[in-house]
Write a protein that holds these residues in place. Structure first.
Motif, PDB file in Angstrom:
ATOM      1  N   LEU A 716       0.829  -1.212   0.000  1.00  0.00           N
ATOM      2  CA  LEU A 716       0.000   0.000   0.000  1.00  0.00           C
ATOM      3  C   LEU A 716       0.861   1.258   0.000  1.00  0.00           C
ATOM      4  CD1 LEU A 716      -2.835  -1.127   2.384  1.00  0.00           C
ATOM      5  CD2 LEU A 716      -3.108  -0.407   0.024  1.00  0.00           C
ATOM      6  N   CYS A 717       2.095   1.148   0.543  1.00  0.00           N
ATOM      7  CA  CYS A 717       3.005   2.284   0.432  1.00  0.00           C
ATOM      8  C   CYS A 717       3.534   2.333  -0.995  1.00  0.00           C
ATOM      9  CB  CYS A 717       4.172   2.138   1.401  1.00  0.00           C
ATOM     10  SG  CYS A 717       3.699   2.572   3.074  1.00  0.00           S
ATOM     11  N   VAL A 789     -12.381  -1.726   0.903  1.00  0.00           N
ATOM     12  CA  VAL A 789     -13.494  -1.792  -0.061  1.00  0.00           C
ATOM     13  C   VAL A 789     -14.765  -1.177   0.545  1.00  0.00           C
ATOM     14  CG1 VAL A 789     -14.997  -3.376  -1.328  1.00  0.00           C
ATOM     15  CG2 VAL A 789     -12.547  -3.844  -1.169  1.00  0.00           C
ATOM     16  N   VAL A 790     -14.980  -1.469   1.839  1.00  0.00           N
ATOM     17  CA  VAL A 790     -16.252  -1.069   2.465  1.00  0.00           C
ATOM     18  C   VAL A 790     -16.248   0.402   2.875  1.00  0.00           C
ATOM     19  CG1 VAL A 790     -17.750  -1.485   4.442  1.00  0.00           C
ATOM     20  CG2 VAL A 790     -16.722  -3.407   3.240  1.00  0.00           C
ATOM     21  N   PHE A 791     -15.111   0.877   3.364  1.00  0.00           N
ATOM     22  CA  PHE A 791     -15.047   2.223   3.961  1.00  0.00           C
ATOM     23  C   PHE A 791     -15.699   3.320   3.105  1.00  0.00           C
ATOM     24  CE2 PHE A 791     -13.004   6.188   5.294  1.00  0.00           C
ATOM     25  CZ  PHE A 791     -13.120   6.104   6.671  1.00  0.00           C
ATOM     26  N   PRO A 792     -15.425   3.364   1.777  1.00  0.00           N
ATOM     27  CA  PRO A 792     -16.036   4.445   0.981  1.00  0.00           C
ATOM     28  C   PRO A 792     -17.563   4.420   0.996  1.00  0.00           C
ATOM     29  CG  PRO A 792     -14.268   3.390  -0.244  1.00  0.00           C
ATOM     30  CD  PRO A 792     -14.478   2.557   0.964  1.00  0.00           C
ATOM     31  N   HIS A 793     -18.178   3.283   1.406  1.00  0.00           N
ATOM     32  CA  HIS A 793     -19.643   3.197   1.350  1.00  0.00           C
ATOM     33  C   HIS A 793     -20.294   3.386   2.724  1.00  0.00           C
ATOM     34  CE1 HIS A 793     -19.306   1.728  -2.796  1.00  0.00           C
ATOM     35  NE2 HIS A 793     -18.245   1.077  -2.350  1.00  0.00           N
ATOM     36  N   LYS A 834      -7.167   4.744  -0.099  1.00  0.00           N
ATOM     37  CA  LYS A 834      -6.969   4.325  -1.489  1.00  0.00           C
ATOM     38  C   LYS A 834      -8.330   4.014  -2.117  1.00  0.00           C
ATOM     39  CE  LYS A 834      -3.706   1.424  -4.005  1.00  0.00           C
ATOM     40  NZ  LYS A 834      -2.758   0.319  -3.900  1.00  0.00           N
ATOM     41  N   GLY A 835      -9.192   3.322  -1.318  1.00  0.00           N
ATOM     42  CA  GLY A 835     -10.537   3.014  -1.798  1.00  0.00           C
ATOM     43  C   GLY A 835     -11.319   4.278  -2.116  1.00  0.00           C
ATOM     44  N   LEU A 836     -11.205   5.274  -1.227  1.00  0.00           N
ATOM     45  CA  LEU A 836     -11.909   6.542  -1.464  1.00  0.00           C
ATOM     46  C   LEU A 836     -11.425   7.180  -2.769  1.00  0.00           C
ATOM     47  CD1 LEU A 836     -11.910   8.172   2.096  1.00  0.00           C
ATOM     48  CD2 LEU A 836     -13.906   7.469   0.803  1.00  0.00           C
ATOM     49  N   SER A 841     -14.655   9.427  -4.051  1.00  0.00           N
ATOM     50  CA  SER A 841     -15.577   9.996  -3.061  1.00  0.00           C
ATOM     51  C   SER A 841     -14.763  10.769  -2.018  1.00  0.00           C
ATOM     52  CB  SER A 841     -16.402   8.884  -2.404  1.00  0.00           C
ATOM     53  OG  SER A 841     -15.591   7.768  -2.167  1.00  0.00           O
ATOM     54  N   SER A 842     -15.462  11.563  -1.182  1.00  0.00           N
ATOM     55  CA  SER A 842     -14.706  12.438  -0.276  1.00  0.00           C
ATOM     56  C   SER A 842     -14.575  11.789   1.092  1.00  0.00           C
ATOM     57  CB  SER A 842     -15.420  13.777  -0.132  1.00  0.00           C
ATOM     58  OG  SER A 842     -16.541  13.589   0.705  1.00  0.00           O
TER      59      SER A 842
END
Length: 2037
Positions: A716-717, A789-793, A834-836, A841-842
């Motif tokens: 991820l880095c 994956v879930v966080f942006p939603h 990264k997902g955002l 999305s913000s």
């Protein structure tokens, strides 16, 4: 900088340079000196030597930086070795004094180091020349060593190394001292010192015998200690020392052995010593008593280091040694891994296994050739079976001591894993070459491997399964039998838990390998797997001893089945959904009930079962995305939601039933997270709350007492940040073992047993064997990924809660645990950000941002560098997601403030990275306003010499800012560049990270300046030279990563300013790096070569060769170890392909070779062909050709031992072996060479025609012996293709057949000059036949047979073979294949999928189709030959005289009836398959003639490859047999062989049959031509058009097409579209042919209707004439009108080739008519002809609609193409246009008079207009235009009579023609006039006679004084006289006298008197003869008038009589006079090709 380029230092200039630039100036001078000294004249150097020495020694005390001192030392040494050596001892003493000096201040250090460097350089360069001064020097250095600090220590050690290398054996007296004083430093604090000592001792062991004899054990112990706590660099250096010392101990160099009687070590002793390190580390030999045995395990660094030492050891001894001693080496390694100390914990055991696997792979994979590898594989097999026997003994004998036995079994599993993994890798790398290994019964390979499937340990079973998968991928024909065998075993051994588990692993592994086998497996195997899996799941509950294994096995198999993809899974989906639903409870109530019952075992089975079900679901979602409809997702969600609910109950269950369920529960969670991550989050948003609770608890370690960390942080880095993370290793050759030393949990401990499902998944890129991490880590990884994956939603409220919770968790944890929690949380946050960003999305409102910011800012000051990196990255990502300027400004300001105040290293590094990351993610524009501040702060930090860590981070951030700011950074380039240079000159080389970051900065700066670098302004030159200096410093650095950075900087410089990069120094440097032991350096070198080869391949190769020559001269032999031989750099690159495994590197090598090939292959043809031939001809005999050479050498060496001279004494055996490529080229390289061969042929084709013309090539070769041509090497080409086509390796066979096909196609038509009528390929018939035969053997894979069919048809169709018997040999191969096709479906036992069978059958039918097409063409030609010369299409056909025209036909004829049916079946299938998706329901459920419904998707591709040829052949067959109606009736109902598709023809009446077939063929053609994709080969388009033409030849088809006018319109529209998209002229010509035939068909049809109507009602003439398009109104409807469609298409062609047609005639200047190329003129002519036929398709009214356009176009074509040619020929378009005018003017039935007259008149007017002499200018073909005018006058006389304007114009044109200078034009003009004068309609001809006859007479009269001098002029006169004669003939009797009065005197005036006759020219004589004959002819014709005329002028009479007399006197003339003369002469000698009148 230019001022620095002088032999002496320009001190004046130096004084003017600023302080900052001084160091750069001096360095630049030293660089110049370095280049110049070697090349300079010795006399010049000696003159200035004194001054130079002064200047250089002066620099020593000016405290130079590291790069400067290195160069300075080198220059001084070179100077002395070139010039006089008088003062060398003074200089040495001076240096020694400086070294002895007691001054220890930091300021004096650089001077001391410079002196040390000089001493080293002197001895290295001059060695023994310095005599006996060395003991003093060495003592001096050793003394200094004791008191020096780390930088001094490393410098002194490097100098000692150089002293030793220079002196060689001479320094023996000091060896002990050096060893004693340096050895303790192997455990120095400073890693740079450890590296230096290792290098120094390595040098020492070359001569110091004691190191590898008496001191060997101590050296080993020292090395083990040195490895503890080491870095990668130290491990490489120490392992090299250890490995080399051990190798030398085993096989000492002969020279040293002879000098002292040495006891050699045995192999056992050496291996034992190494093993100590591996098992016990640096703690010495059991000296410290027994407690050591129990002690902690070995440190991982030591184990990894020793592993590398094993590899060095074997590599040094060489491949042959390994071959001979492999068995010992293998058993030693396997004993190591079985040792209890190596496997104390599971993770340790995995680590040990990976180490030994690495050692095996690195030695076996690289050092052994293919034959030797097979031998090694046999050894491994033996070892496995031996182990397995021992295990079976323990398992079968329960009585023996159970503990010892169990220990043996558990140890044996690790042995098995290592052995099987290597075995698998070997087989996979050998690919098809491994066939003998698998097939040889004595080895029992497969039996051995499958026996391990019953091993008690799961790891061993999985390894065996993996090995089988490797076998199947290497040898796809084993796949199906292996699957069947496993299925059988599972069924037979249902009651053995090991068997169920082992064989299901094997089946799963095999299924997982199917995607790598393009031919696949039969569809039925899928059904078999499903039934086995169902059976296992059903029977799981019956027997508790087996329920766990059966459950796991069942689900594993179903998961593996999913990898076969949607086409197979589609059939089993309903069953699968049912199974999934039944595994989980249906309702909440059932869940509760379940919780209450069951014991711990049933819970374990249940959890495993559910985990398995979820795993199979995940595999389904991953591999069959096409099947994921909304309905399917909904049905999947039921079990998934149930699993989520169950998760919350599990902790309670674990409390009740015990902790051993934890693993199973974790497995369920892992599978759940995995599948959810693949599904769209919207589908489970109702469960977010519960899910997030689970996820957060998972990675914050809430219920987990272990401090497990995730492994995802690294990925991820950012990849570039690895330089900061210290311990993160970039990619190296040792990556697979170095991973063990990474800081995250269980890093590098991947093993199959951690997750059996990975056995069927795709292997992650870059890994050989899948290695899933232990369950604990995998679950956390999965939870982190899913969190992202879930966080942006998730709603903002929940985001805030989670972020606050994270902060709380970090606060609560302490110490190590806190670090672990923090690492996990940061990885999750990064994943979420990264997902955002990916979802655009913000982050959320202010409070969410605040909370996130607090979390991140807190970690920027964390002491752990990895966390600081993660925090910086997170900050950048946050800025990217929020994207508000104010927020970014706040973040930046915070870091600015921190950096201004903070003094501690941690916060300064963290916040400087924060600035870099902000810029990286927001880009230059977004962060522009902070640029100045950021740069100034970072530049200041970068100068902080006290702390190198701060410098590294600051420079790294600076590089990020430069990269992201782009052009905005341009203003800061100079200051940044000068800082970079200063640091490069000052920073000690041991701080490699700083240098790496400096390299990054330099690269970024070069990109920023970009193309400006080419400029010549002062500022740009300075920047450029600074960049070059920077690169030079880094190139000289000792660290390979820094060197790699230098190369990539030079590469960028070369991209922007190629002229300024000096290739003569860069290329040799790159060549040296190709042999580097560092992967990144090799990668950089090849990437750079690839770029250079794109532009300057020739120079690159030349410089590489010059380097090889220099190395050969032996000047700087010491420094270069190169393998460049006469094959040059190309040879080295080919050799690298055999050794390298890195994908990126190999693809770059391929590209580099490709670029070299395309620019050099044609010029250096023999060289490249030899290269390919050497690679292809490499035998796979034992050890390859190379080995036998070196064996011979060894034998010679033995015999020469007595007479050894000094030189031989100092070379070692090992070295000798290494200098040659050690292995024969491997199959992958050979495949590449075969591809290169095809490319060479293709390149030559585009270069020079002589490459494919033997006669021309021989001529050219005699003119220029240097040149070379492909055709001269035909023998080699055939031989190479033959070798490749008959190899073991299937891939190579494919490449070989491809090459063979290319050769046949390109050389088929090349004649053999020595035997006229023959072609050169004839002599290779035997080779071609022999190459093809094996491809048709029954066990050959379908793809190869298919390719071979193609080659067969190319060979038969090429016309090379003239003898029927020879042809028959190849033809028989095709016949046998055809029998296979006719055998129908499912006859043979299937190894591959049905689509492979489809491919093979279609290939056979395509080959037959191609042969039939050629046969028909030959037949057609032979029929048309008497009439006109051959017009072959694409195939040139040789020597017809030998080969009777029907011979090919006789071969094909017997098969035709069955072939035609099969072809029809193919076309039917193809038509069905090309239907759009929405008609899929109409496809027959049982499949087609050649495909099964299951393989429909792959079948489409095969049909697409073969339909075109089949279509053409079928069309030929149908049109030659009247659409097969005759055949059908004869066949009756015997059409059963190809099943229902064909048999249905029986019952239909012939007419319907014809219609059906026609529509099938037309439909396919139109569908294809409608939209031919760009990648479709043009041959397909041509075949399709040929087929259409052929169809139109058949009357049946013509009537059908004409009757259905819309069909014809559609066809024309499609063709028009085709013309718009495709260019080739040949194709356009073919299109016009189809158009013409369509128009003809319509005409025939119309004529037929008209005639039938006329018969019906004889009275209705008028109504018949209205038939045709346009009816009464004359309106043509676009889309319905054939004429309109044809017009559209023809106009397009005309305008395409004559764009001037479009332009209105209004322009004042008209271009000259143009001469079109052949193809274009044929096209234009064909279009014009077609246009002229269109009016006949219309009714009179309709024709009036189109005629204006048609006439406009035709006259336009005439205008644009009427060009005068030298030979007076008429061009094709002109004659077509004239013919067209005639056609149109002469067909005028029933048209309305007024319109028609207007039309004709205006057409003539336009012709007259553009033929005006003043308009049309010179090069116009006046004759053709006059012909056109004449055509109008003759064919449309009634419309033109009395139109005075036109009449005047026509007369003008004729008058101009008569007055022409060109006699030929005059002659044609007379001929045309004659036809006008003779026109039957007097009213037309009279005005012309009146106007032009006087002119004519005048012209003829003037001839008397200008007699003709050429035959052309003579002819003009003759034609004129004829016109006058015809006028006489036409006149009425009473006018005739007057006319004769004009004619006769004119003729008489042409007669010569006797005197002048003899001297006259032949033309003049001819005129005399002509006149005389005509007079003699006229006299009798009009006697009265003639007499009257003659009587009136007596002087005429006398001349005539004189002429007659002289003629009679001439007896020959008398004989001639008897023949009737006039008629002969009347025929004009100039004829038009086409007669228009």
């Amino acid at each position: 900088m230019e001022l620095a380029h002088s032999l002496l230092l320009n001190e004046e200039a130096l004084a003017h340079v600023t302080e900052a630039k001084r160091a750069v100036f001096i360095f630049e001078w030293l660089r110049f000196l370095d280049k110049v000294l070697i090349a300079a004249n010795k006399v010049d150097v000696k003159e200035k030597q004194k001054k130079l020495v002064e200047q250089l020694t002066g620099l020593i005390s000016s405290s130079p930086g590291p790069p400067t001192r290195k160069l300075l030392a080198k220059n001084l040494a070179v100077l002395y070795s070139i010039g006089d050596t008088f003062t060398v001892f003074q200089t040495l003493d001076k240096c020694n004094d400086i070294i002895k000096s007691k001054d220890d201040t930091a300021a004096y250090l650089p001077t001391k180091l410079a002196a040390v460097a000089c001493v080293g350089a002197f001895y290295e360069r001059m060695g023994r020349m310095l005599g006996s001064s060395f003991p003093e020097t060495i003592n001096n250095l050793l003394k200094a060593l004791k008191s020096a600090e780390s930088q001094g220590r490393s410098e002194i050690l490097l100098s000692l190394q150089k002293v030793l290398s220079g002196l060689g054996g001479a320094a023996a007296s000091c060896h002990r001292d050096i060893y004693k004083n340096t050895r303790s430093m192997l455990t120095d604090r400073s890693m740079a010192v450890r590296c230096a000592v290792a290098k120094c001792l390595l040098e020492l062991q070359n001569e110091a015998v004691f190191i590898w004899t008496t001191e060997l054990e101590n050296v080993a112990t020292l090395c083990f200690k040195a490895l503890e706590g080491s870095t990668y660099g130290v491990r490489v250096a120490v392992s090299t020392l250890l490995g080399t010392a051990m190798a030398t101990a085993l096989m000492p160099k002969q020279a040293t052995v002879m000098r002292q009687n040495v006891k050699r070590a045995t192999l056992e002793e050496v291996l034992e010593l190494m093993a100590t390190g591996f098992l016990r580390g640096g703690s010495g030999f059991l000296k410290s008593g027994g407690e050591m045995l129990k002690g902690a395990s070995v440190s991982r660094e030591v184990r990894v280091g020793v592993t590398q030492a094993y590899v060095v050891f074997v590599t040094t001894l060489g491949g042959q040694w390994l071959e001979r001693n492999f068995a010992v080496f293998l058993s030693h390694l396997l004993e190591l891994v079985a040792h209890p100390r190596a496997t104390q914990t599971h993770v340790e055991a995995v680590y040990s296994r990976r180490c030994l696997s690495f050692a095996l792979r690195a030695t076996l994979g690289g050092l052994l050739g293919e034959k030797a590898q097979i031998a090694a594989a046999k050894e491994i097999c033996l070892a496995i079976s031996k182990q397995m026997r021992a295990v079976e003994a323990v398992v079968n004998d329960p009585s023996s001591e159970s503990r010892a036995g169990a220990a043996d079994v558990s140890a044996s599993q690790h042995v098995m894993v290592c052995a099987l993994k290597e075995l698998g890798s070997l087989v996979q790398s050998l690919s098809a070459t491994a066939a003998p290994l698998i097939q040889e019964p004595s080895i029992g390979f497969l039996e051995t491997v499958t026996s391990v499937l019953l091993h008690p340990s799961m790891a061993a079973r999985l390894a065996a399964a993996w090995c089988l998968r490797c076998v199947a991928v290497a040898l796809p024909y084993q796949l199906t039998p292996l699957l069947e065998r496993c299925a059988e075993c599972i069924n037979n051994l249902k009651n053995s838990p090991e068997a169920v588990s082992g064989y299901s692993f094997a089946m799963a592994a095999l299924l997982g390998g199917v995607y790598q086998c393009p031919l696949g497996i039969p569809h039925s195997k899928g059904k078999m797997v499903v039934s086995i899996a169902e059976d296992l799941l059903r029977s799981a509950a019956q027997n508790s001893r087996l329920s766990l294994q059966r459950t796991q096995a069942g689900w594993l198999l179903l998961g593996a089945l999913m990898t076969l993809g949607p086409s197979l899974v589609r059939y089993h989906l309903p069953k699968m959904l049912l199974l999934w639903r039944n595994v989980f409870p249906r309702s909440q109530k059932e869940l509760e009930a379940e919780k209450a019952r069951g014991d711990s075992f049933s819970w374990q089975v249940m959890l495993e079962g559910r985990a398995g079900a979820l795993c199979a679901m995940r595999s389904f979602v991953a591999h069959c995305p096409e099947l994921l409809t909304e309905d399917v997702i909904r049905r999947l969600m039921t079990p998934i939601e149930c699993a989520m609910t169950m998760m919350s109950h599990v902790p309670a269950v674990i409390k009740v039933h015990g902790a051993h369920l934890k693993a199973s529960a974790a497995m369920v969670r892992l599978r759940l997270y995995d599948i959810l991550a693949l599904l769209p989050p919207k589908t489970y948003e109702g469960n977010f709350n519960a899910l997030l609770r689970e996820l957060v608890a998972e990675f914050t370690l809430t219920d987990n007492s272990a401090n497990t960390t995730t492994s995802l942080l690294r990925s991820l880095c950012h990849y570039d940040d690895s330089v900061l993370m210290g311990s993160w290793l970039q990619e190296t050759d040792h990556k697979s073992i170095e991973d063990q030393l990474q800081p995250n949990s269980a890093s590098g401990s991947g093993a199959l047993e951690h997750d059996p499902s990975s056995i069927y998944l795709r292997v992650p890129a870059g890994e050989a064997v899948p290695g899933p991490l232990p369950l604990g880590v995998s679950v956390i990884d999965a939870s982190v990924a899913l969190f992202g994956v879930v966080f942006p939603h998730v709603s903002f409220k929940h985001r805030l809660q989670m972020l606050d919770h994270f902060a709380e968790c970090i606060k609560q944890a302490k110490g190590v645990r806190q670090q672990a929690v923090q690492l996990n949380i940061f990885t999750a946050v990064l994943s979420a950000l990264k997902g955002l960003a990916e979802n655009k999305s913000s982050l959320g409102p202010e409070e969410v941002r605040k909370s996130a910011l607090a979390l991140v800012m807190g970690a920027l000051d964390n002491p752990n560098p990895i966390l600081r990196c993660a925090a910086g990255e997170a900050l950048g990502r946050m800025a990217q997601v929020v994207g508000e300027a104010s927020f970014i400004a706040r973040m930046a300001q915070h870091s600015f403030d921190k950096l201004k105040s903070a003094r501690d290293v941690v916060s300064r590094t963290g916040h400087s990275l924060a600035l870099g990351c902000l810029h990286r993610y927001v880009g230059g524009i977004g962060s522009g306003q902070h640029l100045k501040t950021s740069v100034s702060i970072l530049l200041a930090l970068a100068q902080d010499a006290t702390c190198h860590e701060v410098q590294t981070w600051a420079l790294h951030s600076l590089a990020l800012i430069v990269d992201s700011s782009g052009p905005m950074y341009r203003g800061y380039v100079e200051p940044t560049l000068s800082l970079v240079l200063t640091l490069l000159l000052m920073v000690p080389p041991s701080h490699t990270e700083v240098h790496q970051c400096l390299g990054r900065c330099l690269g970024a700066l070069i990109t920023t300046v970009g193309p400006e670098l080419q400029g010549n302004s002062v500022s740009i030159s300075t920047i450029r030279s600074s960049c070059l200096v920077g690169c030079a410093i880094m190139q000289d650095h000792s660290d390979s990563l820094v060197q790699a950075a230098a190369i990539s900087c030079l590469q960028q410089l070369h991209m922007f300013a190629p002229r300024h990069v000096n290739l003569s120094s860069l290329v040799p440097c790159l060549c040296v790096h190709l042999c580097s032991s560092h992967l990144l350096l090799r990668r950089a070198a090849v990437a750079c070569l690839r770029q250079l080869a794109q532009r300057e391949a020739a120079e690159v190769c030349e410089y590489a060769m010059s380097l090889a020559r220099r190395a050969g001269d032996g000047k700087d032999n010491t420094s270069i170890n190169l393998n460049i031989t006469e094959t040059g750099l190309e040879g080295v690159l080919f050799g690298m392909l055999d050794r390298e495994t890195d994908r990126r590197l190999c693809s770059d090598i391929h590209d580099t070779l490709g670029h070299m090939l395309s620019s050099l292959a044609v010029e250096k043809l023999p060289h490249w062909l030899k290269l390919c031939k050497d690679v292809l001809a490499a035998t796979t005999e034992v050890g390859g050709t190379v080995a036998s050479d070196s064996r011979r050498k060894e034998e010679e060496d033995d015999s020469k031992k007595d007479e050894m001279d000094d030189d031989i004494m100092f070379t070692s055996l090992g070295q000798d072996d290494k200098s040659k490529p050690s292995v024969a080229p491997r199959w992958v390289t050979r495949v590449f060479a075969a591809d290169c061969l095809c490319r060479i042929i293709h390149l030559c084709e585009n270069a020079d025609k002589a490459h494919f013309d033997l006669a021309a090539a021989r001529v050219a070769k005699t003119k220029n012996p240097e040149g070379d041509f492909l055709v001269l090497h035909l023998c080699d080409l055939i031989r190479m293709a033959f070798m490749a086509a008959t190899d073991h390796s299937n891939q190579l066979r494919m490449a070989g057949l491809q090459a063979l096909e290319d050769i046949i196609k390109k050389f088929a038509a090349v004649p053999e000059p020595e035997f006229p009528g023959h072609v050169i390929l004839e002599q290779y018939q035997a080779n071609v036949g022999a190459a093809l035969r094996p491809a048709f053997s029954p066990d050959t894979p379908s793809d190869i047979t298919a390719k071979a069919c193609q080659v067969c048809s190319a060979w038969i169709g090429s016309g090379v073979v003239s003898d029927l018997n020879d042809l028959r040999r190849v033809h028989n191969l095709l016949v046998s294949s055809l029998d296979k096709v006719q055998a129908g479906k499912g006859a043979s036992s299937q190894l591959y999928s049905e689509s492979a069978t489809t491919m093979e059958k279609l290939a056979v039918l395509k080959a037959w189709a191609e042969v039939f097409v050629v046969a028909m063409n030959i037949k057609k030609e032979s029929q048309s030959r008497p009439a006109r010369p051959a017009q072959g299409e694409d195939e040139e056909v040789g020597d017809e005289d030998v080969l009777p025209p029907d011979s090919l036909m006789t071969l094909v004829q017997p098969e035709l009836p069955s072939l035609s049916r099969l072809w029809l079946a193919v076309l039917r299938d193809y038509a069905l398959l090309s239907l759009p998706a929405e008609f899929s329901s109409q496809l027959p459920p049982e499949g087609g003639a050649f495909y099964t419904p299951e393989t429909i998707d792959t079948a489409r591709l095969h049909y697409r490859n073969s339909w075109a040829s089949v279509l053409h052949a079928e069309a030929l067959w149908l049109s030659s047999t009247g659409f097969g109606t005759a055949e059908d009736s004869a066949e009756g109902k015997s059409a059963s062989i190809t099943g229902p598709a064909v048999a249905s023809t029986a019952g239909k009446n012939p007419d319907d049959l014809v219609k059906d077939r026609l529509h099938l063929l037309l439909g396919i053609s139109i569908e294809f031509l409608c939209f031919p994709r760009a990648e479709e080969p043009i041959e397909d388009v041509m075949s399709c058009l040929h087929a259409l033409c052929t169809l139109m030849d058949s009357p049946n088809a013509r009537t059908h097409i004409a009757e259905d006018q819309l069909l014809a319109v559609e066809l024309l529209n499609v063709l028009h579209r085709l013309l718009l998209t495709r260019d080739p002229q040949s194709m356009q010509l073919q299109v016009t042919t189809v158009v013409q035939k369509t128009i003809r068909a319509a005409q025939e049809h119309l004529d037929h209707i008209r005639s039938s109507r006329t018969v019906e009602d004889a009275g209705g003439e008028e109504c018949v004439s209205v038939l045709g398009e346009g009816g009464d109104t004359g309106e043509l409807l676009p889309g319905k009108s054939l004429v309109f469609a044809a017009m559209e298409l023809l106009v397009f062609i005309l305008v395409r080739h004559l764009p001037q047609l479009k332009s209105e005639g209004k322009e004042s200047v008209r271009q000259k008519p143009q001469h079109l190329c052949d193809d274009s003129s044929r096209l234009v002519a064909a279009s014009v002809t077609a246009l002229a036929e269109l009016p006949s398709l219309c009714s009179p009214a309709g024709s009036m609609t189109i005629l204006p356009t048609v006439l406009f176009l035709i006259t336009g074509v005439l205008r644009e193409t009427a060009v005068k040619t030298s030979d007076h020929s008429v061009s094709v378009p002109v004659s077509a246009a004239l013919q067209a005018i005639k056609t149109i003017l002469s067909s005028r039935a029933g048209r309305s008079q007024t319109q028609w007259s207007a039309l004709v008149r205006s057409s003539l007017a336009s012709v007259l207009e553009f033929s005006q002499p003043d308009v049309c200018g010179a090069g116009v073909d006046e004759v053709s235009l006059l012909t056109a005018v004449t055509l109008f006058l003759l064919s449309a006389s009634s419309e033109l009579i009395g139109v005075s304007v036109l009449q005047k114009g026509c007369i003008e044109r004729f008058r101009h023609g008569l007055g022409s200078e060109d006699p030929w034009t005059q002659a044609r003009c007379y001929q045309l006039l004659l036809s006008v004068f003779q026109h039957s309609c007097r009213s037309l001809s009279a005005p012309y006679i009146h106007a032009l006859a006087p002119v004519l007479v005048e012209k003829l009269k003037s001839i008397e004084h200008h007699r003709p001098s050429t035959p052309a002029e003579l002819q003009a006169v003759q034609e004129g006289v004829k016109v006058l004669e015809s006028l006489v003939a036409m006149a009425e009797e009473h006018n005739r006298v007057q006319l004769l009065a004009l004619l006769v005197p004119t003729l008489i005036s042409y007669l010569l008197d006797e005197t002048s006759f003899s001297s006259a020219s032949s033309s003049s004589k001819g005129l005399h003869e002509f006149a005389l004959q005509n007079l003699m002819h006229i006299g009798p014709l009009y006697p009265v008038a003639f007499k009257t005329v003659m009587g009136a002028a007596p002087e005429l009479k006398t001349r005539l009589e004189a002429a007659i007399r002289s003629r009679q006197a001439n007896s020959k003339a008398k004989a001639a006079a008897r023949q009737p003369q006039p008629s002969v002469q009347a025929a004009p000698t100039i004829k038009l090709k086409t007669s228009f009148f």
